[in-house]
Scaffold this active site. Structure first.
Site, mmCIF file in Angstrom:
data_model
loop_
_atom_site.group_PDB
_atom_site.id
_atom_site.type_symbol
_atom_site.label_atom_id
_atom_site.label_comp_id
_atom_site.label_asym_id
_atom_site.label_seq_id
_atom_site.Cartn_x
_atom_site.Cartn_y
_atom_site.Cartn_z
ATOM 1 C CG HIS A 153 -68.159 25.475 -60.442
ATOM 2 N ND1 HIS A 153 -69.150 26.401 -60.647
ATOM 3 C CD2 HIS A 153 -67.657 25.205 -61.665
ATOM 4 C CE1 HIS A 153 -69.248 26.674 -61.944
ATOM 5 N NE2 HIS A 153 -68.360 25.957 -62.574
HETATM 6 C C1 LIG Z 1 -69.311 19.857 -66.814
HETATM 7 C C2 LIG Z 1 -68.427 20.945 -66.233
HETATM 8 C C3 LIG Z 1 -68.424 22.198 -66.801
HETATM 9 C C4 LIG Z 1 -67.600 23.197 -66.286
HETATM 10 N N1 LIG Z 1 -67.601 24.413 -66.890
HETATM 11 C C5 LIG Z 1 -66.786 25.374 -66.435
HETATM 12 C C6 LIG Z 1 -66.709 26.634 -67.093
HETATM 13 O O1 LIG Z 1 -67.389 26.883 -68.098
HETATM 14 N N2 LIG Z 1 -65.867 27.575 -66.582
HETATM 15 C C7 LIG Z 1 -65.089 27.355 -65.463
HETATM 16 O O2 LIG Z 1 -64.353 28.239 -65.043
HETATM 17 N N3 LIG Z 1 -65.158 26.166 -64.825
HETATM 18 C C8 LIG Z 1 -65.957 25.165 -65.286
HETATM 19 N N4 LIG Z 1 -66.007 23.955 -64.641
HETATM 20 C C9 LIG Z 1 -65.230 23.765 -63.422
HETATM 21 C C10 LIG Z 1 -63.747 23.518 -63.693
HETATM 22 O O3 LIG Z 1 -63.616 22.584 -64.756
HETATM 23 C C11 LIG Z 1 -63.100 22.961 -62.425
HETATM 24 O O4 LIG Z 1 -63.383 23.825 -61.324
HETATM 25 C C12 LIG Z 1 -61.585 22.877 -62.586
HETATM 26 O O5 LIG Z 1 -61.242 22.133 -63.726
HETATM 27 C C13 LIG Z 1 -60.989 22.204 -61.369
HETATM 28 O O6 LIG Z 1 -59.589 22.250 -61.528
HETATM 29 P P1 LIG Z 1 -58.674 21.366 -60.617
HETATM 30 O O7 LIG Z 1 -57.265 21.591 -61.090
HETATM 31 O O8 LIG Z 1 -58.982 21.595 -59.180
HETATM 32 O O9 LIG Z 1 -59.124 19.855 -60.881
HETATM 33 P P2 LIG Z 1 -59.245 19.046 -62.252
HETATM 34 O O10 LIG Z 1 -59.327 19.957 -63.431
HETATM 35 O O11 LIG Z 1 -60.340 18.050 -62.008
HETATM 36 O O12 LIG Z 1 -57.847 18.309 -62.351
HETATM 37 C C14 LIG Z 1 -57.542 17.178 -61.562
HETATM 38 C C15 LIG Z 1 -56.579 16.341 -62.373
HETATM 39 O O13 LIG Z 1 -56.029 15.335 -61.530
HETATM 40 C C16 LIG Z 1 -56.001 14.117 -62.244
HETATM 41 N N5 LIG Z 1 -55.970 13.051 -61.257
HETATM 42 C C17 LIG Z 1 -56.953 12.597 -60.455
HETATM 43 N N6 LIG Z 1 -56.531 11.604 -59.679
HETATM 44 C C18 LIG Z 1 -55.223 11.413 -59.975
HETATM 45 C C19 LIG Z 1 -54.226 10.522 -59.503
HETATM 46 N N7 LIG Z 1 -54.475 9.638 -58.544
HETATM 47 N N8 LIG Z 1 -53.006 10.596 -60.045
HETATM 48 C C20 LIG Z 1 -52.718 11.518 -61.036
HETATM 49 N N9 LIG Z 1 -53.635 12.399 -61.517
HETATM 50 C C21 LIG Z 1 -54.857 12.328 -60.989
HETATM 51 C C22 LIG Z 1 -57.259 14.150 -63.082
HETATM 52 O O14 LIG Z 1 -57.154 13.291 -64.186
HETATM 53 C C23 LIG Z 1 -57.279 15.625 -63.525
HETATM 54 O O15 LIG Z 1 -56.535 15.848 -64.703
HETATM 55 C C24 LIG Z 1 -66.807 22.937 -65.152
HETATM 56 C C25 LIG Z 1 -66.802 21.666 -64.576
HETATM 57 C C26 LIG Z 1 -67.602 20.672 -65.100
HETATM 58 C C27 LIG Z 1 -67.570 19.297 -64.475
#
Ligand SMILES: Cc1cc2nc3c(=O)[nH]c(=O)nc-3n(C[C@H](O)[C@H](O)[C@H](O)COP(=O)(O)OP(=O)(O)OC[C@H]3O[C@@H](n4cnc5c(N)ncnc54)[C@H](O)[C@@H]3O)c2cc1C
Length: 234
Positions: A153
């Site tokens: 996270h």
């Molecule tokens: C192994 C694992 C298990 C987890 N388990 C849980 C759980 O059980 N419950 C929970 O609540 N949370 C869990 N999490 C945490 C949760 O997945 C993250 O906190 C959350 O997904 C983050 O959301 P976000 O929108 O900030 O980023 P992300 O979900 O990482 O989204 C970022 C997006 O931006 C895209 N991107 C990146 N660079 C570019 C670019 N240059 N141009 C266009 N697109 C781009 C990526 O492809 C991605 O789709 C887990 C995380 C991991 C790694």
């Protein structure tokens, strides 16, 4: 940490995060089963050549367990030499103490459950093969640089704040330095929150989306019109 047993475990079957223990919550440690994809696991096993092959073949007999710690240390994201940013992280002494305690606990539990070998994720340490060795990990000589940790996270690299000196975006998710740029993901959470992060991130993103919609009604109308065919076709 990976523990090898005599009997097959086949950790990739079923729910991956199916067991946890909050027995050590008061110590700031939550124990969880965390099976990873086998190719990732195999690549992370110690050794090279035939030794690594032997260990990779033993993966059906291995369980994977972890300790979750709500860290108080922090990292920095800075411009790197090329396009990629430079990330640094310094583990706080309190967190290292919890990691050290977790390593001992997990090794003890695995040995008590009948493990033959426990791989500790402490760089340079041989696998543990006895309860005495498991207990001795509490006093073993290693620092944070030798601990292979994972961050599930990572949050707060563009944190929200009322004041540009304390954060990157304002409460609407708008960048202080580049007005018109909005951020709506985990990076804006002000700190590590110590619980699963998806729901708080979605809540923040939804709030920012509503504010954007209020502020740019024509943009919203265009987005709705563009999305209408997709919504109509389900
Ligand atoms: C192994 C694992 C298990 C987890 N388990 C849980 C759980 O059980 N419950 C929970 O609540 N949370 C869990 N999490 C945490 C949760 O997945 C993250 O906190 C959350 O997904 C983050 O959301 P976000 O929108 O900030 O980023 P992300 O979900 O990482 O989204 C970022 C997006 O931006 C895209 N991107 C990146 N660079 C570019 C670019 N240059 N141009 C266009 N697109 C781009 C990526 O492809 C991605 O789709 C887990 C995380 C991991 C790694």
């Amino acid at each position: 940490m990976v523990a090898r047993f005599d009997e097959p475990i086949r950790g990739w079957d079923g729910a991956l995060q199916s067991v946890y223990s909050d027995h050590f919550d008061a110590d700031g440690i939550k124990l969880v089963s965390v099976y990873s994809p086998v190719n990732v696991l195999a690549a992370g096993m110690p050794g090279v050549g035939p030794a690594l092959r032997r260990r990779a073949r033993a993966l059906p007999f291995c369980g994977v367990f972890g300790a979750l710690i709500h860290d108080e240390g922090g990292g920095r994201v800075r411009p790197g030499p090329g396009r990629e940013p430079l990330l640094t992280y310094q583990m706080a002494p309190r967190d290292l103490a919890r990691v050290r305690r977790s390593v001992t606990l997990l090794a003890e539990i695995a040995m008590a459950a009948g493990a033959r070998e426990v791989f500790t994720s402490i760089f340079g340490f041989p696998p543990i093969t006895s309860m005495d060795q498991a207990r001795a990990m509490e006093r073993a000589d290693y620092d944070a640089r030798r601990v292979e940790c994972m961050a599930f996270h990572p949050l707060g690299s563009a944190r929200v704040a009322n004041d540009p000196r304390r954060g990157v975006v304002d409460q609407d998710g708008q960048s202080f330095e580049l007005p018109g740029l909005f951020v709506a993901d985990g990076s804006i959470l002000p700190t590590s929150i110590g619980v699963n992060s998806q729901l708080p991130i979605m809540a923040m993103a939804t709030r920012i989306a509503h504010r954007l919609a209020d502020r740019f009604p024509r943009l919203l109308a265009r987005a709705r019109a563009a999305a209408a065919p997709a919504i109509a076709s389900g």
